[in-house]
Design a protein around this motif. Sequence first.
Motif, PDB file in Angstrom:
ATOM      1  N   SER A 164       0.808  -1.220   0.000  1.00  0.00           N
ATOM      2  CA  SER A 164       0.000   0.000   0.000  1.00  0.00           C
ATOM      3  C   SER A 164       0.842   1.272   0.000  1.00  0.00           C
ATOM      4  O   SER A 164       0.308   2.379   0.011  1.00  0.00           O
ATOM      5  N   VAL A 165       2.165   1.118   0.009  1.00  0.00           N
ATOM      6  CA  VAL A 165       3.044   2.279  -0.117  1.00  0.00           C
ATOM      7  C   VAL A 165       3.169   2.587  -1.605  1.00  0.00           C
ATOM      8  O   VAL A 165       3.748   1.815  -2.357  1.00  0.00           O
ATOM      9  N   ASN A 166       2.605   3.687  -2.042  1.00  0.00           N
ATOM     10  CA  ASN A 166       2.790   4.092  -3.437  1.00  0.00           C
ATOM     11  C   ASN A 166       3.249   5.537  -3.492  1.00  0.00           C
ATOM     12  O   ASN A 166       3.412   6.204  -2.470  1.00  0.00           O
ATOM     13  N   GLY A 180       7.554  12.041  14.521  1.00  0.00           N
ATOM     14  CA  GLY A 180       8.302  10.822  14.840  1.00  0.00           C
ATOM     15  C   GLY A 180       8.831  10.083  13.640  1.00  0.00           C
ATOM     16  O   GLY A 180       9.422   9.010  13.785  1.00  0.00           O
ATOM     17  N   GLY A 181       8.624  10.624  12.454  1.00  0.00           N
ATOM     18  CA  GLY A 181       9.141   9.995  11.250  1.00  0.00           C
ATOM     19  C   GLY A 181       8.393   8.730  10.856  1.00  0.00           C
ATOM     20  O   GLY A 181       7.276   8.474  11.306  1.00  0.00           O
ATOM     21  N   LEU A 182       9.034   7.920  10.022  1.00  0.00           N
ATOM     22  CA  LEU A 182       8.459   6.662   9.537  1.00  0.00           C
ATOM     23  C   LEU A 182       9.108   5.518  10.304  1.00  0.00           C
ATOM     24  O   LEU A 182      10.333   5.342  10.247  1.00  0.00           O
ATOM     25  N   VAL A 183       8.315   4.733  11.042  1.00  0.00           N
ATOM     26  CA  VAL A 183       8.886   3.728  11.942  1.00  0.00           C
ATOM     27  C   VAL A 183       8.674   2.291  11.493  1.00  0.00           C
ATOM     28  O   VAL A 183       9.259   1.374  12.068  1.00  0.00           O
ATOM     29  N   SER A 184       7.849   2.070  10.487  1.00  0.00           N
ATOM     30  CA  SER A 184       7.691   0.718   9.960  1.00  0.00           C
ATOM     31  C   SER A 184       8.977   0.316   9.247  1.00  0.00           C
ATOM     32  O   SER A 184       9.422   0.990   8.309  1.00  0.00           O
ATOM     33  N   ARG A 185       9.589  -0.777   9.688  1.00  0.00           N
ATOM     34  CA  ARG A 185      10.846  -1.204   9.065  1.00  0.00           C
ATOM     35  C   ARG A 185      10.627  -1.573   7.601  1.00  0.00           C
ATOM     36  O   ARG A 185      11.369  -1.142   6.726  1.00  0.00           O
ATOM     37  N   GLY A 186       9.574  -2.345   7.339  1.00  0.00           N
ATOM     38  CA  GLY A 186       9.271  -2.696   5.961  1.00  0.00           C
ATOM     39  C   GLY A 186       8.892  -1.474   5.142  1.00  0.00           C
ATOM     40  O   GLY A 186       9.295  -1.319   3.976  1.00  0.00           O
ATOM     41  N   GLY A 187       8.096  -0.584   5.760  1.00  0.00           N
ATOM     42  CA  GLY A 187       7.701   0.632   5.068  1.00  0.00           C
ATOM     43  C   GLY A 187       8.881   1.513   4.737  1.00  0.00           C
ATOM     44  O   GLY A 187       8.959   2.106   3.644  1.00  0.00           O
ATOM     45  N   ALA A 188       9.843   1.603   5.658  1.00  0.00           N
ATOM     46  CA  ALA A 188      11.035   2.411   5.422  1.00  0.00           C
ATOM     47  C   ALA A 188      11.878   1.830   4.292  1.00  0.00           C
ATOM     48  O   ALA A 188      12.387   2.565   3.430  1.00  0.00           O
ATOM     49  N   LEU A 189      12.025   0.514   4.275  1.00  0.00           N
ATOM     50  CA  LEU A 189      12.819  -0.134   3.227  1.00  0.00           C
ATOM     51  C   LEU A 189      12.207   0.083   1.848  1.00  0.00           C
ATOM     52  O   LEU A 189      12.900   0.451   0.889  1.00  0.00           O
ATOM     53  N   VAL A 190      10.896  -0.144   1.746  1.00  0.00           N
ATOM     54  CA  VAL A 190      10.224   0.017   0.454  1.00  0.00           C
ATOM     55  C   VAL A 190      10.229   1.483   0.018  1.00  0.00           C
ATOM     56  O   VAL A 190      10.481   1.803  -1.154  1.00  0.00           O
ATOM     57  N   GLU A 200       7.694   3.206  -9.019  1.00  0.00           N
ATOM     58  CA  GLU A 200       6.541   2.825  -8.199  1.00  0.00           C
ATOM     59  C   GLU A 200       6.829   1.510  -7.485  1.00  0.00           C
ATOM     60  O   GLU A 200       7.583   0.653  -7.968  1.00  0.00           O
ATOM     61  N   ASN A 201       6.248   1.364  -6.313  1.00  0.00           N
ATOM     62  CA  ASN A 201       6.411   0.161  -5.503  1.00  0.00           C
ATOM     63  C   ASN A 201       5.990  -1.074  -6.301  1.00  0.00           C
ATOM     64  O   ASN A 201       4.821  -1.197  -6.694  1.00  0.00           O
ATOM     65  N   PRO A 202       6.901  -2.026  -6.547  1.00  0.00           N
ATOM     66  CA  PRO A 202       6.543  -3.231  -7.314  1.00  0.00           C
ATOM     67  C   PRO A 202       5.434  -4.052  -6.659  1.00  0.00           C
ATOM     68  O   PRO A 202       4.650  -4.706  -7.344  1.00  0.00           O
ATOM     69  N   LEU A 203       5.367  -4.023  -5.322  1.00  0.00           N
ATOM     70  CA  LEU A 203       4.346  -4.792  -4.611  1.00  0.00           C
ATOM     71  C   LEU A 203       2.960  -4.196  -4.823  1.00  0.00           C
ATOM     72  O   LEU A 203       1.954  -4.908  -4.718  1.00  0.00           O
ATOM     73  N   TYR A 204       2.909  -2.917  -5.121  1.00  0.00           N
ATOM     74  CA  TYR A 204       1.656  -2.254  -5.489  1.00  0.00           C
ATOM     75  C   TYR A 204       1.386  -2.402  -6.985  1.00  0.00           C
ATOM     76  O   TYR A 204       0.284  -2.779  -7.399  1.00  0.00           O
ATOM     77  N   VAL A 241      -4.262   7.714   6.629  1.00  0.00           N
ATOM     78  CA  VAL A 241      -5.589   7.555   6.029  1.00  0.00           C
ATOM     79  C   VAL A 241      -5.467   7.265   4.537  1.00  0.00           C
ATOM     80  O   VAL A 241      -6.209   6.438   3.989  1.00  0.00           O
ATOM     81  N   GLN A 242      -4.520   7.928   3.864  1.00  0.00           N
ATOM     82  CA  GLN A 242      -4.298   7.657   2.439  1.00  0.00           C
ATOM     83  C   GLN A 242      -3.959   6.189   2.214  1.00  0.00           C
ATOM     84  O   GLN A 242      -4.455   5.554   1.283  1.00  0.00           O
ATOM     85  N   GLU A 243      -3.113   5.638   3.098  1.00  0.00           N
ATOM     86  CA  GLU A 243      -2.747   4.232   2.959  1.00  0.00           C
ATOM     87  C   GLU A 243      -3.967   3.328   3.134  1.00  0.00           C
ATOM     88  O   GLU A 243      -4.115   2.330   2.421  1.00  0.00           O
TER      89      GLU A 243
END
Length: 432
Positions: A164-166, A180-190, A200-204, A241-243
């Motif tokens: 859902s990260v696009n 507090g920034g972006l704290v999701s490890r997977g979200g930060a990597l993508v 664009e995010n390949p998973l999306y 909310v966008q996500e």
Amino acid sequence: MTQMDDARKGIITDEMKSVAENENVDVEFIRKSVAKGTIAIPSNKGREVKAVGIGAGLRTKVNATIGTSTDICDFDMEEEKARVAMANNADTLMELSVGGDLDEIRKRILKISDIPVGSVPVYQAAFETIREKGAAIYMDEDVMFKAIEKQAKDGIDFMAIHCSVNMETLKRLKRQGREGGLVSRGGALVSAWMVENEIENPLYKNFDYILEIAKEYDFVMSMANAMRAGAIADATDRAGVQELIILGELIDRAREVGVQTIVEGPGHIPLNEIKANVVIQKKLCREAPFYMLGPIVTDIAPAYDHIVSSIGASQSAAAGADFICYVTPAEHLALPGPEDVKMGVIASRIGAYVGDMAKGIHNGEKDLEMANARKKLNWEAQYNAAICPGDARAIRDERPPEDPDTCTMCGSYCAIKIVNEWLDEASTEVFE
């Protein structure tokens, strides 16, 4: 055929029967809910696990996370943590290792676990790329999909997919900013990969390909909350909310092809915003099961975040959340050890139980059992009614009373014993 396909054809699977029996609900209710997507049953076709139903009308479930880090990589300890989580009645596990041989630790955890096991495949894709090429930004798109397929083949029952990260979500995050920034490890990597490569995010972008893999193995897609807040000040913001809007659209596509989904929710969120978050998620994602991460309801209690999240879990479950990811005392501080895992599981189970009572999943039958046992000073019955019988027994045994009917808190001045002897046994003539 997936569980959802079967349900839509009127077929009641063994997993559905088991869930109905464990939850004491009608099996037709389970079938219809799986068909609609409001209940998910994580159970990879490649292995047998205890059937666990996650969704509306069922007991709120608790997940325990385990896994190595780059600093502490002890596979035996991770196995012990998995066993501790299961011994303390966690409903599911997530194996989140980022250190050592990731294939080996995953297979070891799957081998010893009789409950559903989840994973985050982008971790493996990213960290194996880091080892080989020096940075996650050099990750090939195919590596992400190969990690998903490999873990599905190994038997993973549910996967957190960061689909859902696009670009639009990242633009909103950038325009808004965060305390507090972006704290999701997977979200930060993508996100870092997307920004660096301007792609664009390949998973999306290739979401349909992920659905093909999910359908083949019938793992549940845990739609990852990459934009979750890591600070109270960032809760319920535009990026989050966008996500959710994107996630709702992707869930529609998953249901069209018979793939089960759950939706991950915010990590740090004030108490007064929990209900609104559950309502928004359920509305935008068409009542998909909601997987709340914690949630953490204040940022200032490191070393006691298991207590903080128990408060959040109770409110979340009461508001309609279906699945809680535990938080341990080590959160924000260190890799959890076995005792941290135990404390995290118990704290979240208490929170989930309290929330379930508020929303009518149960009516406090165990509480009534405990009340009656306490009135009778029946200690064995009290232990049996307790959420952690062994711990309750140990505390009393460590400080034994002189009078075996009482405890050392009140000793010979035990209110219950006084009432039992002088009020309940008194002649009724006294009150006439």
